[in-house]
Design a protein around this motif. Structure first.
Motif, PDB file in Angstrom:
ATOM      1  N   ALA A  96      19.645  16.360  23.298  1.00  0.00           N
ATOM      2  CA  ALA A  96      18.637  15.428  23.823  1.00  0.00           C
ATOM      3  C   ALA A  96      17.507  15.255  22.816  1.00  0.00           C
ATOM      4  O   ALA A  96      17.087  14.137  22.519  1.00  0.00           O
ATOM      5  CB  ALA A  96      18.096  15.942  25.155  1.00  0.00           C
ATOM      6  N   SER A  97      17.027  16.364  22.264  1.00  0.00           N
ATOM      7  CA  SER A  97      15.942  16.273  21.276  1.00  0.00           C
ATOM      8  C   SER A  97      16.391  15.486  20.062  1.00  0.00           C
ATOM      9  O   SER A  97      15.645  14.666  19.529  1.00  0.00           O
ATOM     10  CB  SER A  97      15.533  17.664  20.813  1.00  0.00           C
ATOM     11  OG  SER A  97      14.958  18.388  21.848  1.00  0.00           O
ATOM     12  N   GLN A 104      12.461  24.799  16.290  1.00  0.00           N
ATOM     13  CA  GLN A 104      13.703  25.362  16.833  1.00  0.00           C
ATOM     14  C   GLN A 104      13.711  26.876  16.697  1.00  0.00           C
ATOM     15  O   GLN A 104      13.451  27.412  15.620  1.00  0.00           O
ATOM     16  CB  GLN A 104      14.905  24.745  16.089  1.00  0.00           C
ATOM     17  CG  GLN A 104      16.239  25.397  16.368  1.00  0.00           C
ATOM     18  CD  GLN A 104      16.668  25.278  17.835  1.00  0.00           C
ATOM     19  OE1 GLN A 104      16.602  24.196  18.430  1.00  0.00           O
ATOM     20  NE2 GLN A 104      17.093  26.387  18.432  1.00  0.00           N
ATOM     21  N   ASP A 105      14.008  27.511  17.812  1.00  0.00           N
ATOM     22  CA  ASP A 105      14.217  28.950  17.849  1.00  0.00           C
ATOM     23  C   ASP A 105      15.403  29.299  16.935  1.00  0.00           C
ATOM     24  O   ASP A 105      16.429  28.618  16.987  1.00  0.00           O
ATOM     25  CB  ASP A 105      14.590  29.259  19.319  1.00  0.00           C
ATOM     26  CG  ASP A 105      14.617  30.722  19.634  1.00  0.00           C
ATOM     27  OD1 ASP A 105      14.190  31.511  18.795  1.00  0.00           O
ATOM     28  OD2 ASP A 105      15.054  31.056  20.757  1.00  0.00           O
ATOM     29  N   LYS A 111      23.269  24.088  23.757  1.00  0.00           N
ATOM     30  CA  LYS A 111      24.532  24.319  24.476  1.00  0.00           C
ATOM     31  C   LYS A 111      25.705  23.656  23.758  1.00  0.00           C
ATOM     32  O   LYS A 111      26.850  23.946  24.058  1.00  0.00           O
ATOM     33  CB  LYS A 111      24.414  23.771  25.905  1.00  0.00           C
ATOM     34  CG  LYS A 111      23.470  24.602  26.744  1.00  0.00           C
ATOM     35  CD  LYS A 111      23.538  24.207  28.202  1.00  0.00           C
ATOM     36  CE  LYS A 111      22.391  23.351  28.619  1.00  0.00           C
ATOM     37  NZ  LYS A 111      21.092  24.019  28.596  1.00  0.00           N
ATOM     38  N   HIS A 160      29.761  27.385  21.425  1.00  0.00           N
ATOM     39  CA  HIS A 160      29.004  27.824  22.605  1.00  0.00           C
ATOM     40  C   HIS A 160      29.912  27.749  23.837  1.00  0.00           C
ATOM     41  O   HIS A 160      29.840  28.566  24.748  1.00  0.00           O
ATOM     42  CB  HIS A 160      27.807  26.886  22.757  1.00  0.00           C
ATOM     43  CG  HIS A 160      26.910  27.215  23.871  1.00  0.00           C
ATOM     44  ND1 HIS A 160      25.702  27.837  23.691  1.00  0.00           N
ATOM     45  CD2 HIS A 160      27.032  27.007  25.196  1.00  0.00           C
ATOM     46  CE1 HIS A 160      25.133  28.005  24.863  1.00  0.00           C
ATOM     47  NE2 HIS A 160      25.908  27.513  25.786  1.00  0.00           N
ATOM     48  N   GLY A 161      30.762  26.741  23.831  1.00  0.00           N
ATOM     49  CA  GLY A 161      31.729  26.567  24.921  1.00  0.00           C
ATOM     50  C   GLY A 161      32.601  25.380  24.565  1.00  0.00           C
ATOM     51  O   GLY A 161      32.214  24.568  23.726  1.00  0.00           O
ATOM     52  N   HIS A 188      33.950  21.974  24.218  1.00  0.00           N
ATOM     53  CA  HIS A 188      33.359  20.643  24.420  1.00  0.00           C
ATOM     54  C   HIS A 188      34.388  19.557  24.175  1.00  0.00           C
ATOM     55  O   HIS A 188      35.004  19.518  23.111  1.00  0.00           O
ATOM     56  CB  HIS A 188      32.167  20.430  23.489  1.00  0.00           C
ATOM     57  CG  HIS A 188      30.884  20.929  24.070  1.00  0.00           C
ATOM     58  ND1 HIS A 188      30.588  22.261  24.153  1.00  0.00           N
ATOM     59  CD2 HIS A 188      29.829  20.271  24.633  1.00  0.00           C
ATOM     60  CE1 HIS A 188      29.414  22.409  24.737  1.00  0.00           C
ATOM     61  NE2 HIS A 188      28.934  21.216  25.035  1.00  0.00           N
ATOM     62  N   TYR A 239      31.376   7.851  27.284  1.00  0.00           N
ATOM     63  CA  TYR A 239      30.085   8.275  26.714  1.00  0.00           C
ATOM     64  C   TYR A 239      29.584   7.211  25.741  1.00  0.00           C
ATOM     65  O   TYR A 239      29.480   7.438  24.534  1.00  0.00           O
ATOM     66  CB  TYR A 239      30.235   9.591  25.964  1.00  0.00           C
ATOM     67  CG  TYR A 239      30.350  10.859  26.788  1.00  0.00           C
ATOM     68  CD1 TYR A 239      30.430  10.819  28.173  1.00  0.00           C
ATOM     69  CD2 TYR A 239      30.375  12.104  26.173  1.00  0.00           C
ATOM     70  CE1 TYR A 239      30.546  11.990  28.908  1.00  0.00           C
ATOM     71  CE2 TYR A 239      30.479  13.279  26.900  1.00  0.00           C
ATOM     72  CZ  TYR A 239      30.579  13.212  28.267  1.00  0.00           C
ATOM     73  OH  TYR A 239      30.694  14.378  28.987  1.00  0.00           O
ATOM     74  N   HIS A 284      11.252  29.044  14.823  1.00  0.00           N
ATOM     75  CA  HIS A 284      10.017  28.818  15.576  1.00  0.00           C
ATOM     76  C   HIS A 284      10.336  28.865  17.069  1.00  0.00           C
ATOM     77  O   HIS A 284      10.901  27.923  17.610  1.00  0.00           O
ATOM     78  CB  HIS A 284       9.407  27.452  15.235  1.00  0.00           C
ATOM     79  CG  HIS A 284       8.579  27.480  13.992  1.00  0.00           C
ATOM     80  ND1 HIS A 284       9.104  27.803  12.765  1.00  0.00           N
ATOM     81  CD2 HIS A 284       7.257  27.238  13.787  1.00  0.00           C
ATOM     82  CE1 HIS A 284       8.142  27.751  11.849  1.00  0.00           C
ATOM     83  NE2 HIS A 284       7.013  27.412  12.449  1.00  0.00           N
ATOM     84  N   VAL A 330       9.177  28.679  20.729  1.00  0.00           N
ATOM     85  CA  VAL A 330       8.054  28.270  21.562  1.00  0.00           C
ATOM     86  C   VAL A 330       7.847  29.338  22.614  1.00  0.00           C
ATOM     87  O   VAL A 330       8.778  29.711  23.334  1.00  0.00           O
ATOM     88  CB  VAL A 330       8.346  26.907  22.227  1.00  0.00           C
ATOM     89  CG1 VAL A 330       7.241  26.542  23.205  1.00  0.00           C
ATOM     90  CG2 VAL A 330       8.518  25.832  21.168  1.00  0.00           C
ATOM     91  N   ILE A 384      13.391  21.828  25.357  1.00  0.00           N
ATOM     92  CA  ILE A 384      13.911  23.153  25.745  1.00  0.00           C
ATOM     93  C   ILE A 384      14.480  22.998  27.144  1.00  0.00           C
ATOM     94  O   ILE A 384      13.914  22.289  27.973  1.00  0.00           O
ATOM     95  CB  ILE A 384      12.760  24.186  25.715  1.00  0.00           C
ATOM     96  CG1 ILE A 384      12.267  24.326  24.267  1.00  0.00           C
ATOM     97  CG2 ILE A 384      13.204  25.513  26.287  1.00  0.00           C
ATOM     98  CD1 ILE A 384      11.012  25.150  24.138  1.00  0.00           C
ATOM     99  N   VAL A 397       8.413  29.235  29.417  1.00  0.00           N
ATOM    100  CA  VAL A 397       7.596  28.553  28.401  1.00  0.00           C
ATOM    101  C   VAL A 397       6.625  27.541  29.017  1.00  0.00           C
ATOM    102  O   VAL A 397       5.684  27.133  28.360  1.00  0.00           O
ATOM    103  CB  VAL A 397       8.458  27.842  27.324  1.00  0.00           C
ATOM    104  CG1 VAL A 397       9.321  28.820  26.576  1.00  0.00           C
ATOM    105  CG2 VAL A 397       9.275  26.708  27.895  1.00  0.00           C
ATOM    106  N   ASP A 433      20.118  28.367  27.689  1.00  0.00           N
ATOM    107  CA  ASP A 433      21.548  28.070  27.524  1.00  0.00           C
ATOM    108  C   ASP A 433      22.270  27.894  28.856  1.00  0.00           C
ATOM    109  O   ASP A 433      23.440  27.532  28.891  1.00  0.00           O
ATOM    110  CB  ASP A 433      22.237  29.216  26.765  1.00  0.00           C
ATOM    111  CG  ASP A 433      21.930  29.170  25.277  1.00  0.00           C
ATOM    112  OD1 ASP A 433      21.365  28.155  24.825  1.00  0.00           O
ATOM    113  OD2 ASP A 433      22.244  30.160  24.585  1.00  0.00           O
ATOM    114  N   GLY A 442      16.258  16.176  28.007  1.00  0.00           N
ATOM    115  CA  GLY A 442      17.250  17.194  28.292  1.00  0.00           C
ATOM    116  C   GLY A 442      18.140  16.738  29.433  1.00  0.00           C
ATOM    117  O   GLY A 442      17.765  15.855  30.217  1.00  0.00           O
TER     118      GLY A 442
END
Ligand code: FAD
Length: 1012
Positions: free
Chosen positions: A29-30, A53-54, A61, A77-78, A80, A86, A359, A361, A451, A459, A619, A647
């Motif tokens: 989304a970001s 971004q952490d 995800k 991550h899983g 997809h 879409y 970074h 948050v 996030i 957060v 996540d 998101g």
């Protein structure tokens, strides 16, 4: 004559400074928001973007890495897959690949290199005989999604769906009855309905007709059910056909009864009921509700147990089955990280987006009045040696994400490496090397919060505490942990599986209910022939239910152990059903079919596979529980000034946890900041109606705010065309229309000129029957008119919808004109003294406006009366005059070569009249920096009679001073101090200023109205 010199009001260097946007989190989304916010040179000039971004990975995800210690294997991550409908996500990615411009011969150059169509789906069914497989091969075409083509209209999809249902019924009949005669008349009834639907037209789908159609379908279904009941258990094929038929028919009947006609209809009211309950309500049997078909939805949306809102489930299934293009599924030809996330990262970097990795948050802090985010507190986890971290590695020419940070680039690399990649976990004990506080006005002007929902209680706790809406969202919109497993096998899947065709299997045993054969990735990963890897299987599923609290203590160690147990049990007990070739002669799993370079035996071989639990708060998968949709908050409705949300947890109308929803949300976030985006399949939000009955306006004598419409008779107008800069006009429209409309409407300059129109009306009066009796007044209006196109979403981009005029400066001769203009429409009118001289009936020779001005803005400046504008005409040759035809050409050229716009424009000047767009607003009485009412209004000035018109001879010179209160030059992109007119026209006419309509209104809950 020159006016006394004064300072221009606008500070160029201040206006040229870019506004800073802090994007928190770098998921789909970001990244979509960042893509849309940097999509034009004008946006890149306006905004400066930084993504915080952490850790070291983008994608959230949807992230995946390449494990360099395991032959560069892909670790997701899983699982997809992308669905064939879409349209927004595919369009964004296609454009990203085009901009990436990889050279010929490079790996994955285009979208089509990056995906492969997939049509084989297997649904698990647990019957009295054990697990059975229901294989379906969905029809494929040569098409591809990703050109921004709109989804079918509600009527098209309803018609399509009805035909499909009836065809299923015919198929079912043939399967069941073979060639037997139609003794019961059911086939005849079906044929009659088919014919009826083929002739359906849109208006016929309303009210009684819709109910009649629902009854017709229902009665055929009932008759078939009564006839076939006993035979359904006997044949799996017959039962499955029946399930498809009953499911489709029940959905159709329910949607017709509820007045929802297709993928763009209003599904929201249906969402209060759980999907299965809704199916039952409209006649679905247990056989259908518990069928693999229905369970497949629950498993694909990870909502087994908690359930799903019926509206969203139906919307999702309708789009999945009826709106796909090319194929129902698309598999990626590599990991999601290198197929989707890395290309987006590379393009965004090139566009100047800054990425601050490492970074995390920690929290968002509000201003004292709790109206805006004032500070973002961040824990910086590491320091890039060179000032910037370069996150990608190349594997076979493809930029990929590594399985752990590139420690050598980090000052704290060694310590981090000892700590391990878990430093980026929510539960990590790694101490940040610095705490950074981003401040409003210095480090950011807007925040895009990307996030995910699961982390917001941590957060965004201040926001939640300050806002009942946020509290409701957190309370009702839930998340769930997921698990994921990847297996590398030594036997080709074709020899193991009961189903050929590399199927995607779902609705299987929880919690590893969804499986996909991903063997096409074997050559992409770095395996050598002698390694013996012949196939790859992915599985994923949900762990627990959405109503569990997000763990406050680190659950990963126990989760991991639980997952290993689950995986072992699953493989031993269930996998041989879908994987009979993997069983030994006793029907037990042959563990050696799993690849293990260390040669371990039995379940130990699981160690060489990839298993993960996704329990990090952000996540967690976002669920679409019944009744929860209304509690989501839309990207542009955060309720906090300058805070935009992005998101798959936000309110987009398509509120299902998937890549498409995340993309739509990102696009909506960008739109809220003024980016021109076109979103396919967006469900329009409801128009704001008055929430309470409007109180009656109390007329007061002398107030002179009369009711609309206004009739202006005996009008004689002189219109002068002045060349203007498009960029300045664009900024003007952004400031007064687009930004307040938070992207719900978009106006763009239609031409590089403005019109200075001076209109002298002999009689101006209210057209309202009661107020007509009050009298009339003569009125003079002098205004700058800016031509603009109101845009609407078209095929993958915004296209012009209607021509409107925006009047940023307007001067009138009477208080009555000023009062009604401001109060009713939002005309920014001020009262001036007008001096006019004319030597001919139609043309003025001299015009001067004197009014109140503030020459500059300093505390010491005293307002004075001064000349604001002066127009003189001389008999000199006008110089190279531009024809009206040329100027109309300027308006239409960018859009059209067919002449369609030219004729719409001509119509708009004559028969239709002209449409004027306004920003109407009133200051709040307490918070006077706030508007208690703010809306974008459009109203039509409809021409009644034209008595004559023609060009005005001679040359016009227009002069002004750029007082701070009247910054014409900067606002309109004119020459400083004045300029010559390019053309001049007179017209004598009567017109009616009609009542306006709200195109968009912001209220205290945020904007409710969408494009009309
Ligand atoms: C197992 C699984 C399988 C799925 N399969 C599919 C599928 O097949 N098809 C499909 O369409 N969708 C699928 N989805 C859903 C899809 O992945 C998501 O809808 C989508 O990725 C969500 O994107 P997002 O940007 O909204 O959120 P996220 O991807 O969660 O992004 C959030 C971002 O914020 C970052 N972040 C979090 N906390 C902080 C912090 N404190 N500071 C800084 N940054 C932070 C994260 O690292 C991440 O980059 C699946 C999801 C899961 C979990």
């Amino acid at each position: 004559m020159r006016f006394p010199t004064s300072q221009p009001s606008s500070n160029r260097s201040a206006t040229s400074r870019r506004e800073k946007i802090a994007i928190l989190g770098g998921g789909m989304a970001s990244l979509s928001a960042a893509f849309a916010l940097t999509d034009t040179p004008a946006l890149r000039e306006r905004y400066e973007l930084t993504v915080y971004q952490d850790g070291w990975l983008l994608g959230g995800k949807g992230a995946s890495v390449r494990n360099r210690e395991a032959h560069g294997r892909i670790e997701e991550h899983g699982l997809h897959v992308w669905l064939g409908y879409y349209e927004n996500a595919f369009t964004l990615l296609r454009r990203c690949y085009e901009e990436l411009g990889r050279p010929p011969g490079a790996a994955m150059r285009t979208l089509r290199d990056a995906f492969v169509k997939h049509s084989a789906i297997v649904v698990g069914e647990q019957t009295s005989r054990g697990w059975e497989h229901w294989s379906v091969d969905f029809p494929q075409t040569d098409e591809w999604p990703g050109d921004g083509r709109p989804l079918p209209t509600p009527v098209e999809s309803l018609r399509g769906a009805t035909l499909q249902v009836l065809r299923y019924a015919m198929d079912w009949w043939k399967e069941w009855r073979g060639g037997l005669p139609d003794a019961d008349g059911v086939a005849g009834q079906l044929q009659g309905l088919l014919k009826h639907v083929l002739t359906l037209r849109a208006p016929l789908l309303a009210g009684r007709a819709a109910r009649a159609l629902a009854e017709g379908v229902g009665s055929v279904l009932d008759r078939l059910r009564a006839l076939a009941r006993r035979d359904l258990e006997a044949s799996a094929d017959l039962r499955r056909l029946w399930v498809v038929l009953e499911f489709s028919a029940v959905c159709l009947i329910g949607l017709l009864r509820e007045g929802v006609y297709g993928p763009s209809g209003d599904f929201e009211p249906l969402d209060e009921l759980e999907f299965s309950e809704w199916l039952r309500k409209y006649g679905a049997s247990d056989m259908t509700v518990s069928s693999g078909l229905v369970r497949a939805f629950y498993h694909l949306a990870f909502c087994d147990g908690g359930g799903a809102g019926a509206g969203l489930a139906l919307l999702g299934m309708i789009r999945m089955f009826t709106c796909y293009r090319g194929a129902i599924f698309y598999k990626m030809r590599a990991g999601m990280g290198e197929t989707v996330i890395a290309p987006l990262y590379e393009v965004l970097r090139r566009r100047g987006v800054r990425f601050e990795f490492f970074h995390r948050v920690e929290r968002l802090e509000l201003s004292g009045d709790q109206r805006r985010v004032d500070r973002v507190v961040i824990g910086r986890q590491a320091t890039p040696r060179s000032g910037e971290y370069h996150p990608l590695i190349e594997i076979d020419g493809l930029p990929c994400w590594p399985e752990q940070p590139l420690y050598e680039q980090l000052v704290e690399g060694e310590a981090l490496a000892r700590h391990g990649a878990r430093f980026a976990s929510f539960w990590s004990d790694w101490t940040p090397v610095e705490q950074r506080t981003l401040r409003l006005g210095e480090d950011f002007h807007h925040v895009v919060l990307g996030i995910s929902l699961g982390a917001l209680p941590f957060v965004a706790s201040e926001l939640i505490a300050a806002s009942p809406r946020w509290q409701r969202m957190i309370e009702h919109v839930k998340t769930v942990r997921t698990v994921s497993m990847q297996l590398w096998v030594t036997t080709p899947i074709g020899q193991l599986a009961s189903n050929a065709g590399a199927p995607v299997t779902t609705a299987y045993q929880v919690p590893l209910e969804t499986w996909a054969d991903m063997s096409h990735l074997v050559p992409v990963e770095g395996w050598r022939e002698r390694d013996g890897v012949r196939g790859i299987l992915y599985a994923c599923g949900q762990l627990g239910r959405g109503d569990e609290p997000v763990a406050v203590n680190d659950p990963r160690a126990s989760d991991r152990a639980a997952l290993e147990d689950i995986a072992r049990g699953f493989l031993e007990e269930n996998l041989t059903h879908i994987w009979p070739g993997g069983a030994d002669s006793h029907g037990r799993l042959r563990w050696e079919a799993l690849f293990d370079p260390e040669g371990r035996t039995g379940p130990e071989r699981l160690r060489a596979q990839y298993l993960r639990v996704n329990a990090e708060p952000s996540d967690r998968y976002v669920l679409s529980l019944p009744g929860s949709q209304k509690h989501r908050i839309a990207p542009d409705e955060s309720g906090f000034e300058g805070l935009i949300l992005a998101g798959d947890w936000t309110r987009t109308g398509y509120d299902l946890g998937c890549i498409e929803a995340a993309t739509m949300s990102g696009l909506m976030a960008a739109r809220a900041l003024g980016a021109p985006v076109s979103i396919v399949g967006e469900v329009p939000r409801k128009r704001a109606g008055p929430r309470v009955a409007l109180p009656r306006y109390i007329d007061r004598p002398g107030e002179m705010s009369l009711r609309s419409p206004y009739v202006l008779e005996e009008v004689s107008m002189n219109a002068l065309v002045l060349g203007a800069r498009r960029d300045a006009l664009g900024a003007l429209l952004d400031r007064y229309l687009n930004i307040p409309a938070r992207g719900h409407v978009r106006y763009v300059p239609a031409a590089p000129f403005v019109v200075l129109a001076a209109a002298f009306a002999g009689r101006a009066f209210s057209g309202d029957p009661e107020h007509r009796r009050l009298g009339y007044m003569p009125e003079t209006d002098v205004a700058f008119w800016v031509p603009a196109w109101a845009m609407r979403p078209g095929k993958g981009r915004l296209i012009p919808d209607r021509l409107v005029w925006f009047l940023p400066h307007i001067f009138v001769s009477t208080g009555a004109a000023a009062a009604a203009g401001r109060e009713i429409y939002g005309f920014p009118k001020s009262v001036v003294e007008v001096e006019v001289r004319r030597s001919s009936e139609h043309a003025l020779d001299y015009l001067s406006l004197v009014g109140e001005v503030l020459a500059r803005n300093t505390p010491e400046t005293c307002g004075t009366r001064a000349r604001i504008l002066e127009v003189t005409r001389s008999n000199a040759s006008p110089g190279p005059l531009r024809s009206v035809g040329d100027m109309i050409g300027d308006l239409v050229r960018p859009f059209d070569s067919s002449g369609e716009w030219a004729s719409s424009l001509a119509r708009s000047f004559t028969a239709d009249g002209v449409t004027i767009a306004f920003l109407k607003q009133f200051r709040d009485v307490h918070h006077t920096d706030r508007a208690c009412y703010q809306a974008i209004i459009e109203a039509k000035a409809a021409v009644r009679t034209v008595r004559g018109y023609g060009p005005i001879p001679g040359a016009f010179q227009v002069r002004w001073d750029d007082y701070a209160s009247h910054p014409f030059t900067a606002d309109l992109g004119l020459e400083p101090g004045g300029q010559k007119a390019l053309a001049a026209t007179w017209v004598d006419f009567d017109f009616v200023m009609e009542s306006g309509r709200e195109i968009f209104r912001a209220d205290e809950r945020g904007p409710l109205a969408a494009i009309g």
